[in-house]
Structures are given as C-alpha cells and as structure tokens.
Motif scaffolding. Structure first.
Motif, PDB file in Angstrom:
ATOM      1  N   HIS A  42      34.198  28.819  34.676  1.00 22.10           N
ATOM      2  CA  HIS A  42      34.497  29.302  33.594  1.00 22.10           C
ATOM      3  C   HIS A  42      33.878  31.574  33.151  1.00 22.10           C
ATOM      4  O   HIS A  42      33.976  31.930  32.755  1.00 22.10           O
ATOM      5  N   MET A  44      33.810  35.224  34.507  1.00 20.65           N
ATOM      6  CA  MET A  44      34.657  35.961  34.742  1.00 20.65           C
ATOM      7  C   MET A  44      34.021  37.453  35.007  1.00 20.65           C
ATOM      8  O   MET A  44      32.878  37.960  34.515  1.00 20.65           O
ATOM      9  N   SER A  51      39.547  41.568  36.489  1.00 19.22           N
ATOM     10  CA  SER A  51      38.627  39.517  36.158  1.00 19.22           C
ATOM     11  C   SER A  51      38.955  39.047  36.743  1.00 19.22           C
ATOM     12  O   SER A  51      39.713  38.481  37.953  1.00 19.22           O
ATOM     13  N   ASN A  53      37.191  35.173  38.910  1.00 17.53           N
ATOM     14  CA  ASN A  53      36.939  34.351  38.825  1.00 17.53           C
ATOM     15  C   ASN A  53      36.211  33.887  39.327  1.00 17.53           C
ATOM     16  O   ASN A  53      36.148  34.085  41.010  1.00 17.53           O
ATOM     17  N   VAL A 157      44.052  38.560  36.730  1.00 16.68           N
ATOM     18  CA  VAL A 157      42.669  38.119  36.412  1.00 16.68           C
ATOM     19  C   VAL A 157      43.233  37.043  37.916  1.00 16.68           C
ATOM     20  O   VAL A 157      43.914  37.146  37.835  1.00 16.68           O
ATOM     21  N   ASP A 160      42.108  31.937  38.309  1.00 16.86           N
ATOM     22  CA  ASP A 160      42.089  31.342  37.000  1.00 16.86           C
ATOM     23  C   ASP A 160      41.686  29.873  37.040  1.00 16.86           C
ATOM     24  O   ASP A 160      41.814  29.651  38.262  1.00 16.86           O
TER      25      ASP A 160
END
Length: 200
Positions: A42, A44, A51, A53, A157, A160
């Motif tokens: 969780h 980032m 972004s 992970n 992102v 994810d």
C-alpha cells in the motif's frame, strides 16, 4: 475487489511457502519476502507525476536478484525471450486501450495472462526460471505500457493492487503447474519401477 484478490492470492503463496516447501534457509527467506511484500503493497512512491507502488519495485528487485542468483543457462537467449514477453504485454495492453471492441467479451488481462504463462512454460524449464521470467516480463511490460501512454494521462500509477494481484496469481499458477508436473513424474517413475519388477 482487486485488493481482495491480491490478499487472498498473496496469503495463499505464503501458506504454500510455509507449509508445503521443505524446511530450509531458502524457504525462510522466501516467507519473509512475501510478508514484507504484503506490508509494502500500500506504499506509493511519487516521482514527478508518476506514482510507483513499493510492491511493484520489490517484485522487480526479486526478479532481478533471482536472475543473477540462479544464473539461467543461455542468458542472452533468456534476455531475448524476456524482450518478446515484455513487448507482448505492452502491445496487448495498448491495443486494448486504442481498440477496446476486441476485448468486450474476453478481458485483456486474461489474454495477456494466458499468453505470458504459455511463454513462461515454453521458455523456462525449472520453476525458478519460469517465475523469474514471469515477474520480470510483467513488471517491465507494465512500466513500458505506463511510459507509452504517459502523454495521454495527467498522472499515472504503476503497480496498483490489480497489477500485484495479476502477478501473484501468475506465480500461484506456475507453482501449481510445477507441483502437477512433479506428481505426474512420480507416477510415471512408479509405473516404470513396477514394470521392471514384473519383467524380472
């Protein structure tokens, strides 16, 4: 929903590592890596408007470390095979983005999953090579896909929970295939021993 899939999958991997594998230093290290992966899934990391992970970065680092430690045979060929898998991943994801009509019934994730699993099973023989190829190809493919469509989106992102779930499910599938192959080999060896005993 993606988070639920991810947690069920990653805990299943941890249970397999802890209870099915034989006791060894490798099993302990692998179990700790899985637990650390759960903790950082969780987190980032932001770089400019991208972004990333932390679980994605850890998966990629695991794959790179495995590639160095296990020293696969025909390393240059493995790199070329990896390039074809990365290209396949990025191609289908971009193709689904620009022409989604083809993937109205079958999700693009299923197509990519089936294709890369088949390529892993064809290219890699030991389980370590298969999982290393799987993790490196999906991580590099996801990064290539994200960088390709970066101009079309304001922020992006990488890695994810849906992607992490995809990675873990592929690893679980390869583990299951490996166990099934071992079972078939054990049965065939028992039959050959029985046949040799009867002939004598």
């Amino acid at each position: 929903m993606e988070a639920l899939y991810y947690y069920w999958s990653i805990w299943f991997v941890w249970i397999m590592v802890t209870f099915i594998m034989e006791k060894s230093l490798w099993r302990s290290v692998l179990g700790i890596c899985v637990l650390v992966h759960i903790i950082f899934s969780h987190v980032m990391i932001s770089v400019l408007d991208i972004s990333i992970n932390a679980g994605f970065l850890m998966t990629f680092l695991y794959a790179c470390a495995a590639f160095v430690i296990f020293r696969p045979s025909y390393r240059m060929m493995r790199i070329m095979q990896l390039g074809s898998m990365v290209s396949a991943y990025a191609f289908f994801m971009i193709f689904a983005l620009y022409d989604p009509v083809w993937f109205t019934i079958i999700k693009v994730d299923w197509v990519v999953f089936a294709l890369l699993i088949l390529m892993c099973m064809t290219y890699g023989q030991p389980l370590t090579e298969r999982i290393t190829l799987w993790m490196m190809s999906v991580c590099l493919g996801e990064a290539l896909y994200a960088l390709t469509i970066h101009r079309l989106t304001s922020s992006i992102v990488i890695g994810d929970l849906s992607f992490l779930s995809f990675v873990v499910q592929g690893a679980v599938f390869l583990l299951g295939v490996d166990q099934f192959e071992k079972l078939l080999n054990a049965r065939s060896s028992r039959k050959s021993v029985k046949g040799a005993a009867k002939s004598t």
